[in-house]
Design a protein around this motif. Structure first.
Motif, PDB file in Angstrom:
ATOM      1  N   TYR A   1      38.358  41.186  41.013  1.00 23.85           N
ATOM      2  CA  TYR A   1      37.541  41.856  42.028  1.00 23.85           C
ATOM      3  C   TYR A   1      38.121  41.615  43.416  1.00 23.85           C
ATOM      4  CZ  TYR A   1      34.079  42.317  38.299  1.00 23.85           C
ATOM      5  OH  TYR A   1      33.439  42.635  37.132  1.00 23.85           O
ATOM      6  N   LEU A   2      38.209  42.687  44.200  1.00 23.23           N
ATOM      7  CA  LEU A   2      38.747  42.621  45.558  1.00 23.23           C
ATOM      8  C   LEU A   2      37.791  43.304  46.526  1.00 23.23           C
ATOM      9  CD1 LEU A   2      42.303  43.791  44.510  1.00 23.23           C
ATOM     10  CD2 LEU A   2      41.803  41.500  45.341  1.00 23.23           C
ATOM     11  N   VAL A   3      37.625  42.721  47.717  1.00 23.90           N
ATOM     12  CA  VAL A   3      36.775  43.324  48.753  1.00 23.90           C
ATOM     13  C   VAL A   3      37.558  43.343  50.073  1.00 23.90           C
ATOM     14  CG1 VAL A   3      34.552  43.287  49.944  1.00 23.90           C
ATOM     15  CG2 VAL A   3      34.732  42.369  47.626  1.00 23.90           C
ATOM     16  N   PRO A   4      38.118  44.491  50.460  1.00 27.17           N
ATOM     17  CA  PRO A   4      38.827  44.559  51.748  1.00 27.17           C
ATOM     18  C   PRO A   4      37.842  44.612  52.914  1.00 27.17           C
ATOM     19  CG  PRO A   4      38.889  46.695  50.641  1.00 27.17           C
ATOM     20  CD  PRO A   4      38.200  45.750  49.708  1.00 27.17           C
ATOM     21  N   THR A   5      37.929  43.652  53.838  1.00 27.46           N
ATOM     22  CA  THR A   5      37.047  43.613  55.006  1.00 27.46           C
ATOM     23  C   THR A   5      37.851  43.258  56.245  1.00 27.46           C
ATOM     24  OG1 THR A   5      36.531  41.273  54.683  1.00 27.46           O
ATOM     25  CG2 THR A   5      35.058  42.873  53.631  1.00 27.46           C
ATOM     26  N   LEU A   6      37.309  43.604  57.396  1.00 26.43           N
ATOM     27  CA  LEU A   6      37.964  43.259  58.654  1.00 26.43           C
ATOM     28  C   LEU A   6      37.860  41.765  58.941  1.00 26.43           C
ATOM     29  CD1 LEU A   6      39.416  44.065  61.258  1.00 26.43           C
ATOM     30  CD2 LEU A   6      37.184  44.625  62.252  1.00 26.43           C
ATOM     31  N   GLU A   7      36.785  41.118  58.462  1.00 22.68           N
ATOM     32  CA  GLU A   7      36.568  39.700  58.749  1.00 22.68           C
ATOM     33  C   GLU A   7      37.761  38.836  58.333  1.00 22.68           C
ATOM     34  OE1 GLU A   7      34.200  41.721  57.623  1.00 22.68           O
ATOM     35  OE2 GLU A   7      32.971  41.630  59.438  1.00 22.68           O
TER      36      GLU A   7
END
Length: 367
Positions: free
Chosen positions: A274-280
């Motif tokens: 599972y991957l979650v691309p975020t700016l943080e």
């Protein structure tokens, strides 16, 4: 039933000219862009023998402001629409919107409407994240509605009688999912029988910002090599169309694991990463593409750019794309095997709703 509108307002430095817009995000539907409708209010004593012009300006900055020396300029201002607002034309062809009718009724006889249309091929609002120590305007594509007093459309404007209000050209996610992305790649080895097979399937093609991306990975090892490690990553592709070599990629999310490894010859492994691309997790990284920003909104990773045709992209645009890449590491002698799948990352279309009465003053500098 009483319908109320939220209105954005900005006044020129001399206080003689005020612009009103009902919204600052204008949606690109691929086939066309929402018209930019608003009203300007002029001071009564200021109307004598003066002309007022309105323009939609696309500002494309392709180099750092601090590098502008010896007369160099790394910014292009493109005028996508322009017309004379005052004195008004004798016959107005287009119909007024409800917002314009309300504003003109409320503001009185010195309020004048305008409607601008821009081509769907105009670039989307995108900002490239500057480095931690960089100053000045960031690279990217910005839009603003500019209203000024002058003799003609090309007249040099005076700051005191000019007002510019920032807007954005945005795209929202389509309502239907596309075909589920999947791929199979194989690798054989010199002087070794059999081959290594990697299959990657994403759970869907279209993701909204903040959603988990599930990469289903299946490894079938029919070779005599050993898979020692697996790495999955989300890559953001940025194409600055103006430059022939203006394409680059950045990893905006990654995950590495040895769970289930080593995958020995003759065995297989199936797992989900599972991957979650975020700016943080990418806040200090220079060159990451962000959605065009307005002062009152939080930044986030840029959405995918949807084009009606690859041939219709604007020369002064920035095209953003995303893909999931999975790598198998086989050790120093075995090398690597990788598979890549493109996907779409966007915001869902907001639900239409009635806004409360509110006038919002902006503090954006006049251009």
């Amino acid at each position: 039933m009483v319908v109320n509108f939220k209105v954005f307002k900005k006044t020129s430095p001399n206080g003689k000219l005020t612009i009103y817009l009902g919204k600052r995000d204008f949606v690109d539907h691929i086939s066309g862009v929402e018209p930019i409708d608003g009203v300007i209010l002029l001071d009564d004593d200021y109307l004598k023998d003066r002309k007022v012009f309105g323009q939609v300006v696309c500002s494309f900055r392709y180099g750092r402001e601090e590098d502008e020396v010896m007369g160099l300029n790394f910014q292009k201002d493109l005028y996508l629409a322009s017309e004379k607002i005052y004195p008004p034309p004798e016959k107005r062809v287009e119909n007024l919107t409800k917002l314009q009718e309300r504003l003109m009724k409320k503001l009185g006889p010195n309020a004048f409407p305008f409607i601008f249309t821009i081509q769907p091929t105009a670039p989307a609002s995108v900002t490239l994240q500057p480095g931690p120590e960089e100053e000045g305007q960031p690279c990217g594509v910005q839009y603003y509605v500019k209203v000024f007093v002058g003799e003609n459309e090309t007249d040099r404007t005076h700051k005191r009688s000019t007002v510019a209000l920032g807007i954005r050209k945005v795209q929202y996610a389509p309502s239907k999912q596309g075909r589920q992305p999947c791929t199979i790649v194989r690798k054989d080895f010199m002087l070794s029988p059999g081959e290594l097979e990697l299959e990657v399937v994403l759970d869907k093609q279209l993701y909204h910002h903040g959603e988990k991306i599930a990469a289903n990975i299946c490894i079938r090892n029919n070779s005599n090599k050993v898979v020692k490690k697996i790495k999955a990553m989300v890559q953001q592709g940025v194409d600055v169309v103006l430059f022939q070599n203006g394409q680059y990629r950045s990893v905006v999310a990654s995950l590495e694991t040895q769970e289930g490894c080593p995958v020995q010859p003759g065995s297989s492994l199936q797992k989900i990463m599972y991957l979650v691309p975020t700016l943080e997790s990418n806040k200090d990284r220079r060159g990451i593409a962000l959605d065009g920003q307005l002062k009152s909104q939080e930044a986030n990773l840029a959405s995918s750019t949807l084009l009606a045709s690859p041939d219709r992209q604007d020369t002064f645009g920035i095209v953003v794309s995303y893909s999931v890449k999975v790598k198998l590491y086989l050790g120093a002698l075995g090398g690597e095997l990788s598979a890549e799948l493109p996907f779409v990352l966007m915001h869902p279309k907001p639900n239409a709703k009635i806004n409360d009465v509110q006038t919002e003053k902006t503090n954006l500098p006049a251009k």
